[in-house]
Design an enzyme around this catalytic site. Sequence first.
Site, PDB file in Angstrom:
ATOM      1  N   SER A 101       0.814  -1.222   0.000  1.00 54.28           N
ATOM      2  CA  SER A 101       0.000   0.000   0.000  1.00 54.28           C
ATOM      3  C   SER A 101       0.855   1.284   0.000  1.00 54.28           C
ATOM      4  CB  SER A 101      -1.017  -0.015   1.138  1.00 54.28           C
ATOM      5  OG  SER A 101      -0.436  -0.433   2.358  1.00 54.28           O
ATOM      6  N   GLU A 119       3.514   1.867  11.131  1.00 54.16           N
ATOM      7  CA  GLU A 119       3.926   0.463  11.242  1.00 54.16           C
ATOM      8  C   GLU A 119       4.541   0.252  12.617  1.00 54.16           C
ATOM      9  OE1 GLU A 119       3.745  -2.513   9.402  1.00 54.16           O
ATOM     10  OE2 GLU A 119       4.824  -3.259  11.140  1.00 54.16           O
ATOM     11  N   GLY A 145      -1.103   1.174  15.154  1.00 54.30           N
ATOM     12  CA  GLY A 145      -2.050   1.633  14.132  1.00 54.30           C
ATOM     13  C   GLY A 145      -3.402   2.039  14.697  1.00 54.30           C
ATOM     14  N   ASP A 165      -5.414  -2.239   7.823  1.00 57.73           N
ATOM     15  CA  ASP A 165      -5.072  -3.556   7.265  1.00 57.73           C
ATOM     16  C   ASP A 165      -4.268  -4.368   8.284  1.00 57.73           C
ATOM     17  OD1 ASP A 165      -4.590  -5.610   5.500  1.00 57.73           O
ATOM     18  OD2 ASP A 165      -3.096  -4.534   4.316  1.00 57.73           O
TER      19      ASP A 165
HETATM   20  N1  SAM Z   1      -1.119  -2.585   4.277  1.00 56.58           N
HETATM   21  C1  SAM Z   1       0.030  -3.342   3.788  1.00 56.58           C
HETATM   22  C2  SAM Z   1      -0.064  -3.465   2.285  1.00 56.58           C
HETATM   23  O1  SAM Z   1      -1.174  -3.438   1.744  1.00 56.58           O
HETATM   24  O2  SAM Z   1       0.988  -3.546   1.642  1.00 56.58           O
HETATM   25  C3  SAM Z   1       0.122  -4.701   4.427  1.00 56.58           C
HETATM   26  C4  SAM Z   1       0.045  -4.700   5.925  1.00 56.58           C
HETATM   27  S1  SAM Z   1       0.198  -6.247   6.686  1.00 56.58           S
HETATM   28  C5  SAM Z   1      -1.278  -7.079   6.295  1.00 56.58           C
HETATM   29  C6  SAM Z   1      -0.027  -5.835   8.383  1.00 56.58           C
HETATM   30  C7  SAM Z   1       1.125  -5.046   9.007  1.00 56.58           C
HETATM   31  O3  SAM Z   1       0.707  -4.547  10.279  1.00 56.58           O
HETATM   32  C8  SAM Z   1       2.383  -5.847   9.295  1.00 56.58           C
HETATM   33  O4  SAM Z   1       3.465  -5.230   8.651  1.00 56.58           O
HETATM   34  C9  SAM Z   1       2.554  -5.791  10.810  1.00 56.58           C
HETATM   35  O5  SAM Z   1       3.909  -5.705  11.226  1.00 56.58           O
HETATM   36  C10 SAM Z   1       1.818  -4.519  11.143  1.00 56.58           C
HETATM   37  N2  SAM Z   1       1.270  -4.433  12.518  1.00 56.58           N
HETATM   38  C11 SAM Z   1       0.886  -5.414  13.367  1.00 56.58           C
HETATM   39  N3  SAM Z   1       0.327  -4.887  14.472  1.00 56.58           N
HETATM   40  C12 SAM Z   1       0.335  -3.549  14.322  1.00 56.58           C
HETATM   41  C13 SAM Z   1      -0.142  -2.451  15.101  1.00 56.58           C
HETATM   42  N4  SAM Z   1      -0.746  -2.647  16.271  1.00 56.58           N
HETATM   43  N5  SAM Z   1       0.009  -1.211  14.608  1.00 56.58           N
HETATM   44  C14 SAM Z   1       0.612  -0.978  13.410  1.00 56.58           C
HETATM   45  N6  SAM Z   1       1.082  -1.970  12.632  1.00 56.58           N
HETATM   46  C15 SAM Z   1       0.938  -3.242  13.069  1.00 56.58           C
END
Ligand code: SAM
Length: 281
Positions: A101, A119, A145, A165
């Site tokens: 994204s 992130e 997030g 996401d």
């Molecule tokens: N949105 C990205 C894309 O479309 O390319 C993919 C995101 S991936 C599904 C989820 C991400 O959330 C991971 O990189 C993970 O490390 C991160 N993550 C996990 N818990 C989180 C939190 N509480 N706050 C922010 N990021 C978090």
Amino acid sequence: MNYRHAFHAGNFADVMKHLALTRILAHLLKKDAPFRVIDTHAGIGLYDLATDEATRTGEWREGVGRLEEPFEPAVEDVLGEYRAVLAAVRERFGETAYPGSPAILREMLRPKDRGILVELHPADHEVLAERYHQVANLKALHLDGWTALGAMIPPREKRGLVLVDPPFEEPGEMDRLVAELRRAVEKWPTGIFAAWYPVKDLRAVDRSLAPLAGFPRPVLRLELHVERPNDPAKLTGSGLVVVNPPWTLKAEMETALPALAGRLARDDYGAFRCQEMGPQA
Ligand code: SAM
């Protein structure tokens, strides 16, 4: 935090989510006024499908790997921006590059628009920050997030998108997603919110999403199913809830999702959903 998106980049869920993201951005880009995008779970931004992680699961082969052949023209119209972003990152970073994204925002936002990339994973945040520190309109933040979602809306620009996401590593995350969305919409009633969710146990998904019907703003529930949902432990579909969807999104996804369901189906089962919920339904 065990989830690493590098294992899943370019899979069928990414294709569906990133296609919808490009359509929402295309809509926002129609107006001259600047907008802001907050990506609450941003990942590392850009992926290489030739790495060990991506090769080990091979998930991209049943996702973006199946898009090489063109679809019929009406579907290609909807895929236009997504394909343009794919072509741009392949040209710049090599044939095996796949845009997450943040890379999509990097390609599509104008200098006057802003992207906030949140992130929490320290190593992933570092990669993200290093990748975009020279891009004036993108800012990578090392934050939770969900905290960012509450704290950063409404943005100064008064128009834009929040992409939510999460990795869905913990039980109850689906209910949390709906509750957090509800709070966010109350805080920023005109913002667009797009939240991804996994489809495994369809009945559990229906239960968790039921409160969307009582949302004060229009909601679109989009799903792409690539396998018969027989096993509640297996990811067989990809879902996206869009609050305040651009008025064109439903028709666009009704054109693209059946084509993707046909192309990305495993064992001859592909299906989709494009359902209005909320006050307009
Ligand atoms: N949105 C990205 C894309 O479309 O390319 C993919 C995101 S991936 C599904 C989820 C991400 O959330 C991971 O990189 C993970 O490390 C991160 N993550 C996990 N818990 C989180 C939190 N509480 N706050 C922010 N990021 C978090």
